[in-house]
Scaffold this active site. Sequence first.
Site, PDB file in Angstrom:
ATOM      1  N   ASP A 131     -36.201  15.090 -61.172  1.00  0.00           N
ATOM      2  CA  ASP A 131     -37.103  15.640 -62.136  1.00  0.00           C
ATOM      3  C   ASP A 131     -36.736  15.267 -63.552  1.00  0.00           C
ATOM      4  OD1 ASP A 131     -39.375  18.235 -61.571  1.00  0.00           O
ATOM      5  OD2 ASP A 131     -38.552  17.866 -63.633  1.00  0.00           O
ATOM      6  N   ASP A 157     -36.266  10.755 -65.996  1.00  0.00           N
ATOM      7  CA  ASP A 157     -37.561  10.034 -65.789  1.00  0.00           C
ATOM      8  C   ASP A 157     -37.641   9.468 -64.585  1.00  0.00           C
ATOM      9  OD1 ASP A 157     -40.636   9.370 -66.691  1.00  0.00           O
ATOM     10  OD2 ASP A 157     -39.434   7.494 -66.520  1.00  0.00           O
ATOM     11  N   GLY A 158     -38.552   9.668 -63.638  1.00  0.00           N
ATOM     12  CA  GLY A 158     -38.770   8.966 -62.295  1.00  0.00           C
ATOM     13  C   GLY A 158     -39.004   7.501 -62.358  1.00  0.00           C
ATOM     14  N   ASP A 210     -44.680  13.349 -56.451  1.00  0.00           N
ATOM     15  CA  ASP A 210     -45.336  14.830 -56.457  1.00  0.00           C
ATOM     16  C   ASP A 210     -45.283  14.906 -58.243  1.00  0.00           C
ATOM     17  OD1 ASP A 210     -46.648  17.301 -56.421  1.00  0.00           O
ATOM     18  OD2 ASP A 210     -44.626  18.064 -55.325  1.00  0.00           O
ATOM     19  N   PRO A 263     -49.114  11.683 -71.934  1.00  0.00           N
ATOM     20  CA  PRO A 263     -49.873  10.223 -71.520  1.00  0.00           C
ATOM     21  C   PRO A 263     -48.646   9.593 -70.892  1.00  0.00           C
ATOM     22  CG  PRO A 263     -49.394  10.287 -73.866  1.00  0.00           C
ATOM     23  CD  PRO A 263     -48.955  11.921 -73.563  1.00  0.00           C
TER      24      PRO A 263
END
Length: 324
Positions: free
Chosen positions: A133, A167-168, A185, A194
């Site tokens: 996350d 950050d994924g 998800d 954005p």
Amino acid sequence: MSQWIWMAVGAGLVLSIEGLYLIYWRYLGSGSVRDYINEDQAPEGKYRILRKMKTPNQRIALVDYRGEMWIYGNGDVMFSTTEDEHMYAEVMVHIPMAAAGKRKKILIIGGGGGVTTREALRYSEVEEITTVDVDDVMLDFGKNLDALVKFNKGSLNHPKVKTVIEDGRSFVERAPAKWDVIIIDIPEPTNGCPQLSRLFSWEFYGLLKERLEPNGAISVACSTSSWMPEYFWSIQETLKKAGFHVLPYHNFVLEDGEDWGFCLATLFSVQADSLRMLVSTQYLTPEKLKDMFHMPYYFVNRHQKGKIQTDRNTALLDIVNDAF
């Protein structure tokens, strides 16, 4: 006597001005509830904001509603301790788990609440879950907030679970590992965030293809797509462009009147009627499973519509903006 009257009037004016300022601050100014809870996302009835905070990534509100905990990010509900959350987690996790050839290594992107991690831990063959996350506050809630820890059964503190604050996209780019199941998800991109588009892009899906085991499976949350089916279709077409076999499915929540879209993406062809739940589930009965893959007319992409999201365009963001 007139002096006392004027003093009373003056005091009344001061109190009125202070009251108006507080109302402005709470509802329109920098402390506005609307900055933290979008009007269409607010609970129906009285609720209590327990905490508001700003992080580098988002505005977060912790809300108590009839004894349930709702956690908001940038105005939208991120996760909660409601019955709907049980349903959502089952749909998000158990479909790709059923499609995958094995279930040893799991990656969850956007799992701060720990509910999807809880469901993944129900499989005895799972050896490692990496839950990512971008916001440390969200992960902290999932690990330490009593109501949420009780709801997710302490999943984020489980020895099989590794939590990552990152950050994924960045995490996947630097990780050398491969996974059997990948669960994406995350909310839709907005003007306020954005950069989320980069986790729906053709380039990112191509990277996931490299990180997925050959018999693995991916699930992608596609928002409440009944009011913007083009969003759902664009994710499907982008996944296909990246080389995946895509099986769309949906979950209509009668109580809310919302229809959530999802995509199952694999490197091999999957037939919906071949999927069977491998653990006992409360919500995903055989009948419900069959219904989820039967797409209503407003979801069926008969004409292969849908824009390809790339790192260089704003395809999904434009669809979201047009829907409002």
